[in-house]
Write a protein that holds these residues in place. Sequence first.
Motif, short mmCIF file in Angstrom:
data_model
loop_
_atom_site.label_atom_id
_atom_site.label_comp_id
_atom_site.label_asym_id
_atom_site.label_seq_id
_atom_site.Cartn_x
_atom_site.Cartn_y
_atom_site.Cartn_z
N TYR A 1 -2.71 -4.09 13.67
CA TYR A 1 -2.85 -2.81 12.90
C TYR A 1 -4.17 -2.34 13.65
CZ TYR A 1 0.47 -5.04 9.84
OH TYR A 1 1.87 -5.69 9.43
N GLU A 2 -3.91 -0.94 13.59
CA GLU A 2 -5.12 -0.62 14.23
C GLU A 2 -5.57 0.97 13.48
OE1 GLU A 2 -4.06 0.81 18.40
OE2 GLU A 2 -3.83 -1.10 19.15
N ARG A 3 -6.55 1.29 13.37
CA ARG A 3 -7.33 2.47 12.99
C ARG A 3 -7.70 3.25 14.13
NH1 ARG A 3 -9.60 6.03 11.20
NH2 ARG A 3 -9.88 7.01 8.91
N PHE A 4 -7.39 4.21 14.49
CA PHE A 4 -7.79 4.92 15.56
C PHE A 4 -8.41 6.18 15.56
CE2 PHE A 4 -4.28 7.92 16.37
CZ PHE A 4 -3.14 7.33 15.54
N GLY B 1 0.85 -1.36 0.00
CA GLY B 1 -0.02 0.07 0.15
C GLY B 1 0.88 1.17 -0.07
N GLN B 2 0.16 2.32 -0.33
CA GLN B 2 0.80 3.76 -0.34
C GLN B 2 0.34 4.26 1.07
OE1 GLN B 2 -0.34 6.87 -3.18
NE2 GLN B 2 2.02 6.28 -3.85
N LEU B 3 1.28 4.94 1.79
CA LEU B 3 0.79 5.62 3.12
C LEU B 3 1.62 6.74 3.18
CD1 LEU B 3 3.01 4.28 5.26
CD2 LEU B 3 1.61 2.31 4.77
N ILE B 4 1.11 7.57 4.19
CA ILE B 4 1.95 8.68 4.52
C ILE B 4 2.50 8.68 6.15
CG2 ILE B 4 1.67 11.24 4.99
CD1 ILE B 4 -0.59 11.27 3.09
N LEU B 5 3.86 8.74 5.90
CA LEU B 5 4.55 8.73 7.58
C LEU B 5 4.28 9.96 7.92
CD1 LEU B 5 8.00 6.89 7.00
CD2 LEU B 5 5.83 6.10 7.67
N ASP C 1 -0.69 7.98 8.06
CA ASP C 1 -1.83 8.43 7.68
C ASP C 1 -2.73 9.15 8.63
OD1 ASP C 1 -1.12 7.16 5.09
OD2 ASP C 1 -2.64 5.39 5.54
N LEU C 2 -1.79 10.01 9.15
CA LEU C 2 -2.60 10.76 10.64
C LEU C 2 -3.25 12.01 9.67
CD1 LEU C 2 -0.70 9.03 12.33
CD2 LEU C 2 -0.82 10.91 13.88
N SER D 1 5.06 17.79 7.41
CA SER D 1 4.86 16.91 8.48
C SER D 1 4.44 15.49 7.92
CB SER D 1 3.54 17.46 9.39
OG SER D 1 2.38 17.30 8.79
N GLY D 2 4.85 15.26 6.89
CA GLY D 2 4.61 13.98 6.13
C GLY D 2 5.20 13.65 4.92
N LEU D 3 5.38 12.31 4.75
CA LEU D 3 6.21 11.72 3.76
C LEU D 3 5.49 10.66 3.23
CD1 LEU D 3 8.95 11.51 2.28
CD2 LEU D 3 9.67 9.87 4.22
N LEU D 4 5.36 10.70 1.74
CA LEU D 4 4.55 9.86 1.08
C LEU D 4 5.52 8.49 0.76
CD1 LEU D 4 1.58 9.12 -0.38
CD2 LEU D 4 2.59 10.28 -2.36
N VAL D 5 5.10 7.29 1.14
CA VAL D 5 5.87 6.27 0.79
C VAL D 5 5.08 5.11 0.26
CG1 VAL D 5 7.47 6.85 2.55
CG2 VAL D 5 5.67 5.36 3.27
N ASN D 6 5.93 3.99 -0.37
CA ASN D 6 5.07 2.91 -0.69
C ASN D 6 5.60 1.67 0.05
OD1 ASN D 6 3.58 4.08 -2.72
ND2 ASN D 6 5.54 4.44 -3.69
N SER D 7 4.91 0.85 0.45
CA SER D 7 5.36 -0.35 1.40
C SER D 7 5.13 -1.62 0.44
CB SER D 7 4.27 -0.26 2.62
OG SER D 7 4.88 -1.35 3.50
N TRP D 8 6.11 -2.39 0.72
CA TRP D 8 6.27 -3.75 -0.29
C TRP D 8 6.39 -4.99 0.57
CZ3 TRP D 8 5.38 -2.48 -5.45
CH2 TRP D 8 5.83 -1.18 -5.98
N GLU D 9 6.24 -6.11 0.04
CA GLU D 9 6.57 -7.29 0.71
C GLU D 9 7.28 -8.22 -0.55
OE1 GLU D 9 3.21 -9.35 1.98
OE2 GLU D 9 4.10 -11.00 2.84
N LYS D 10 8.28 -8.89 0.04
CA LYS D 10 8.62 -10.15 -0.89
C LYS D 10 8.92 -11.35 0.19
CE LYS D 10 11.85 -11.44 -4.35
NZ LYS D 10 13.11 -11.30 -4.78
#
Lengths: 213, 213
Positions: free
Chosen positions: B48-51, A118-122, B178-179, A130-139
């Motif tokens: 994993y939480e949504r709060f 997924g894509q998410l914002i740290l 995603d805050l 106050s945010g960093l757009l990142v992509n999260s991957w699994e292998k």
Amino acid sequence: MQSLVAISLTLILAAAFTGAQKPHPCKSPPLMVGRLSALNPKGHVAAYERFSYDALERRIRVRALVFVDNSTMYEEALLLFREGVLYEIFHQNQTCKRSELKEPFQPIEVPHDAQLLGQLILGSSSAPGSGLLVNSWEKSVPEIKTKFFMTFTEFACIPVSIASHTENTGWTMTSFYDLVIGIEDPDEFIPPPFCEKAEVNHKSAKSLFNFLG
Amino acid sequence: MQSLVAISLTLILAAAFTGAQKPHPCKSPPLMVGRLSALNPKGHVAAYERFSYDALERRIRVRALVFVDNSTMYEEALLLFREGVLYEIFHQNQTCKRSELKEPFQPIEVPHDAQLLGQLILGSSSAPGSGLLVNSWEKSVPEIKTKFFMTFTEFACIPVSIASHTENTGWTMTSFYDLVIGIEDPDEFIPPPFCEKAEVNHKSAKSLFNFLG
């Protein structure tokens, strides 16, 4: 100025959502310097590293503080993958250990067959800066019974964190920070003069430096 | 547009280095919604939480997927600290468990007596949109033999990660993402109608929701 910052953040985010509808695996810049911290709770190992990374010439210089149980070690190494040589460098007494480096060079990248989680914002996208757009991957790599979870920035494909899990070693969490694109000092990749008469070490010296791979 | 983005990033970073010469402990925005992931390798627990978080009225709503060993559970809870009540909500069969909530509300913040470990950039400052300026803090709480390592954004004091370590439970790593500042739906803080006749649970039900505290 605050409104300019706000506008620019909006533009940055707008670029994110228009320019990259679906994230694709990516390669990190080939030249980088930066820091990382790595933690393996099961093995009671933690490390802080400063590294210089050159994927063009396939070489890495690492300076590491390694904490194993209650002891702390300073480690410095130069990994020349093209030559298949690893130097452990001991500045204090001007000595070197030279080992064969058998494993192939592993560039910092999202593997082409990684699955997008997924894509998410740290942090947050609600306030500028106050945010960093990142992509999260699994292998999964069944051959070594290891799962990798990787987070890279959407822009410039900068590594942020890599977590790996194997049954034997448990979780290893690596966080990258203070990355700069480019090499500050190419001299770092040349073995110091006192390494010419390096003692040859026949055992593999890899384990401490595989956080990058 | 690219140059505008580049200029704005420079401005953002310039503001960072002029406006905040030395980072100070900070309080996060009192109203936030967001997500977190938490991992406790020693206890084989991941969540994993949504709060939704309301520090003004001292209440938290949590929806969590909790993985313990090989089983997965969905948990939903409403924590009303002012009333000292915790509701566990089971939508599927429209039931509720009501427990006493004894611990005090713990706002999301950098404690005033936390020690600054340093300022760092997640990702890189070399390319626009590829870095996030954060401050890293440490706090020991000898009474509970716990060390906390906290990372919050320099701008807006948004939590990014909290790691804690105790001898008994080992490391717990919590990552926030995603805050959004503000509350999307204030109704979330009102117990559903079927909670009026909630079964009273006399044991503490806190443990799964303390990742926020």
